[in-house]
Design a protein around this motif. Structure first.
Motif, mmCIF file in Angstrom:
data_model
loop_
_atom_site.group_PDB
_atom_site.id
_atom_site.type_symbol
_atom_site.label_atom_id
_atom_site.label_comp_id
_atom_site.label_asym_id
_atom_site.label_seq_id
_atom_site.Cartn_x
_atom_site.Cartn_y
_atom_site.Cartn_z
ATOM 1 N N ASP A 14 0.862 -1.181 0.000
ATOM 2 C CA ASP A 14 0.000 0.000 0.000
ATOM 3 C C ASP A 14 0.901 1.235 0.000
ATOM 4 O OD1 ASP A 14 -1.761 2.058 0.567
ATOM 5 O OD2 ASP A 14 -2.373 1.273 2.529
ATOM 6 N N THR A 15 0.892 2.018 -1.087
ATOM 7 C CA THR A 15 1.787 3.181 -1.169
ATOM 8 C C THR A 15 1.388 4.303 -0.219
ATOM 9 O OG1 THR A 15 0.524 4.315 -2.902
ATOM 10 C CG2 THR A 15 2.214 2.724 -3.612
ATOM 11 N N LEU A 16 0.128 4.296 0.224
ATOM 12 C CA LEU A 16 -0.414 5.408 1.007
ATOM 13 C C LEU A 16 -0.303 6.720 0.240
ATOM 14 C CD1 LEU A 16 0.895 4.478 4.571
ATOM 15 C CD2 LEU A 16 -1.439 4.228 3.710
ATOM 16 N N ALA A 17 -0.280 6.617 -1.085
ATOM 17 C CA ALA A 17 -0.135 7.776 -1.957
ATOM 18 C C ALA A 17 -1.128 7.655 -3.113
ATOM 19 C CB ALA A 17 1.298 7.870 -2.481
ATOM 20 N N VAL A 18 -1.086 8.654 -3.993
ATOM 21 C CA VAL A 18 -2.014 8.652 -5.116
ATOM 22 C C VAL A 18 -1.399 9.388 -6.310
ATOM 23 C CG1 VAL A 18 -3.192 10.779 -4.437
ATOM 24 C CG2 VAL A 18 -4.429 9.079 -5.773
ATOM 25 N N ASN A 19 -1.716 8.911 -7.503
ATOM 26 C CA ASN A 19 -1.367 9.547 -8.766
ATOM 27 C C ASN A 19 0.119 9.887 -8.873
ATOM 28 O OD1 ASN A 19 -1.785 12.295 -10.744
ATOM 29 N ND2 ASN A 19 -2.802 10.409 -11.336
ATOM 30 N N ILE A 20 0.484 11.152 -9.150
ATOM 31 C CA ILE A 20 1.876 11.481 -9.434
ATOM 32 C C ILE A 20 2.799 11.225 -8.243
ATOM 33 C CG2 ILE A 20 1.664 13.043 -11.394
ATOM 34 C CD1 ILE A 20 1.290 15.368 -9.503
ATOM 35 N N GLU A 21 2.276 11.314 -7.035
ATOM 36 C CA GLU A 21 3.066 10.969 -5.850
ATOM 37 C C GLU A 21 3.378 9.474 -5.855
ATOM 38 O OE1 GLU A 21 2.577 10.964 -0.955
ATOM 39 O OE2 GLU A 21 0.887 11.509 -2.251
ATOM 40 N N ALA A 22 2.362 8.648 -6.109
ATOM 41 C CA ALA A 22 2.561 7.195 -6.178
ATOM 42 C C ALA A 22 3.472 6.819 -7.337
ATOM 43 C CB ALA A 22 1.213 6.491 -6.306
ATOM 44 N N ALA A 23 3.352 7.535 -8.446
ATOM 45 C CA ALA A 23 4.181 7.247 -9.628
ATOM 46 C C ALA A 23 5.659 7.433 -9.317
ATOM 47 C CB ALA A 23 3.765 8.151 -10.787
ATOM 48 N N MET A 24 6.001 8.486 -8.580
ATOM 49 C CA MET A 24 7.403 8.706 -8.233
ATOM 50 C C MET A 24 7.909 7.630 -7.276
ATOM 51 S SD MET A 24 7.984 12.845 -8.046
ATOM 52 C CE MET A 24 6.622 13.240 -6.942
ATOM 53 N N LEU A 25 7.056 7.169 -6.380
ATOM 54 C CA LEU A 25 7.462 6.078 -5.493
ATOM 55 C C LEU A 25 7.697 4.798 -6.279
ATOM 56 C CD1 LEU A 25 5.026 6.724 -2.508
ATOM 57 C CD2 LEU A 25 7.484 7.162 -2.563
ATOM 58 N N LEU A 26 6.843 4.537 -7.272
ATOM 59 C CA LEU A 26 7.056 3.388 -8.157
ATOM 60 C C LEU A 26 8.432 3.474 -8.810
ATOM 61 C CD1 LEU A 26 6.247 1.010 -10.123
ATOM 62 C CD2 LEU A 26 5.275 2.797 -11.593
ATOM 63 N N GLU A 27 8.797 4.650 -9.288
ATOM 64 C CA GLU A 27 10.067 4.817 -10.001
ATOM 65 C C GLU A 27 11.271 4.578 -9.099
ATOM 66 O OE1 GLU A 27 9.567 8.655 -11.752
ATOM 67 O OE2 GLU A 27 7.907 7.951 -13.015
ATOM 68 N N THR A 28 11.143 4.916 -7.810
ATOM 69 C CA THR A 28 12.246 4.584 -6.894
ATOM 70 C C THR A 28 12.372 3.067 -6.751
ATOM 71 O OG1 THR A 28 10.889 4.670 -4.863
ATOM 72 C CG2 THR A 28 11.880 6.728 -5.604
ATOM 73 N N GLY A 29 11.236 2.369 -6.842
ATOM 74 C CA GLY A 29 11.259 0.906 -6.800
ATOM 75 C C GLY A 29 11.875 0.308 -8.047
ATOM 76 N N ILE A 30 11.564 0.893 -9.191
ATOM 77 C CA ILE A 30 12.153 0.423 -10.458
ATOM 78 C C ILE A 30 13.670 0.603 -10.429
ATOM 79 C CG2 ILE A 30 12.328 0.909 -12.930
ATOM 80 C CD1 ILE A 30 9.751 -0.507 -12.317
ATOM 81 N N ALA A 55 15.585 0.621 -7.828
ATOM 82 C CA ALA A 55 16.140 -0.391 -6.918
ATOM 83 C C ALA A 55 16.181 -1.758 -7.586
ATOM 84 C CB ALA A 55 15.306 -0.444 -5.639
ATOM 85 N N MET A 56 15.154 -2.079 -8.386
ATOM 86 C CA MET A 56 15.134 -3.343 -9.121
ATOM 87 C C MET A 56 16.329 -3.426 -10.061
ATOM 88 S SD MET A 56 12.305 -4.728 -11.875
ATOM 89 C CE MET A 56 12.782 -3.455 -13.072
#
Length: 286
Positions: A117-133, A135-136
């Motif tokens: 659960d990102t506890l975020a939404v839209n562009i905020e969640a998108a940037m968190l996704l990119e930090t995960g990418i 790290a991958m």
């Protein structure tokens, strides 16, 4: 390296080329118009949502089913994934994470599925996704990737500058009388969305003053928190307004990474309304 596939929901608003590059799968939420359900961003677009709202139709939303997540898990593994990381819109806004978690529990490879659960939404969640990418790409294990996303989440948020208070009335955030008076006076509120809480910070009649307040707010954030602040802009049918904001932010925040994101997704546009602009930020921490 082990192959990891990411699954997100449609509220993240990720560019198609980025989805294709990293083979990210998207599960759309549902936009319901007068009882008829449409897949967010697939069967209904922002302009459709705005037209339906303007026509006075009842527009609501619902989360994806667990079955739809199970199908995506199956697809990822059938296409060669060793692990699946599923990121969702904040659980304080939607039950999407519960559908994803339920599907995980039903799956034969649940130990290889990581739901967060990102506890975020839209562009905020998108940037968190990119930090995960990122790290991958560094070869991190899914559990480590989730921890990195968590580390980058604190103090993140979204500022909105709205051209109408109608959306806040629609979501129950302001009274009908306050919305009427605000619109009559052409007030453009600056709204903070943080940790699923909405707060009206300021009200401006001048667009320019509102933009400079965004700069002051971000400067305050830089002084208060550790890490590299990163900004992303979005809008609802307001490309000229968001471009002007980009110019003001770039001038007032030299050295800060400022990006122009996708237009806000159809489902999120229900609450932000036509003409609204947004700035999300996260603090990137190694």
């Amino acid at each position: 390296m082990k192959k990891i596939r990411f699954i997100i929901d449609s509220t993240f608003g990720i560019a198609p080329e980025y989805l294709e590059k990293y083979q990210i799968l998207v599960n759309p939420l549902n936009v319901i118009v007068d009882g008829v359900s449409y897949l967010d961003g697939v069967e209904i677009q922002v302009k459709d949502v705005m037209e339906y709202v303007a026509q006075g139709k009842k527009v609501t939303t619902s989360q994806p089913s667990p079955g739809s997540y199970k199908l995506l898990y199956d697809r990822a593994f059938n296409e060669g994934a060793d692990y699946v990381i599923c990121l969702t819109i904040s659980s304080l806004l939607s039950g999407t994470v519960h559908s994803a978690a339920t599907a995980r529990e039903m799956h034969s490879r649940k130990e290889d599925i990581f739901v967060h659960d990102t506890l975020a939404v839209n562009i905020e969640a998108a940037m968190l996704l990119e930090t995960g990418i990122e790290a991958m790409e560094q070869g991190k294990h899914p559990a480590e990737i989730i921890e990195i996303i968590k580390k980058n989440k604190p103090e993140s948020g979204v500022l909105l500058n709205l051209v109408t208070l109608d959306n806040l009335l629609y979501s129950g955030r302001v009274s009908r009388m306050k919305a009427f008076i605000g619109n009559l006076l052409h007030v453009k509120p600056v709204v903070l969305y943080k940790d699923a809480k909405v707060m009206i910070l300021k009200k401006f009649r001048s667009e320019k003053k509102g933009y400079h307040y965004f700069v002051e707010y971000c400067q305050h954030l830089q002084k208060k928190h550790q890490g590299r602040i990163r900004l992303r802009l979005s809008h609802v049918n307001a490309i000229d307004r968001v471009n002007r904001l980009y110019e003001v932010l770039s001038e007032g925040l030299p050295g800060v990474k400022i990006e122009m994101g996708m237009e806000i997704t159809p489902l999120m546009a229900i609450y932000i309304a036509c003409g609204g602009i947004a700035v999300a930020w996260i603090f990137e921490r190694d």
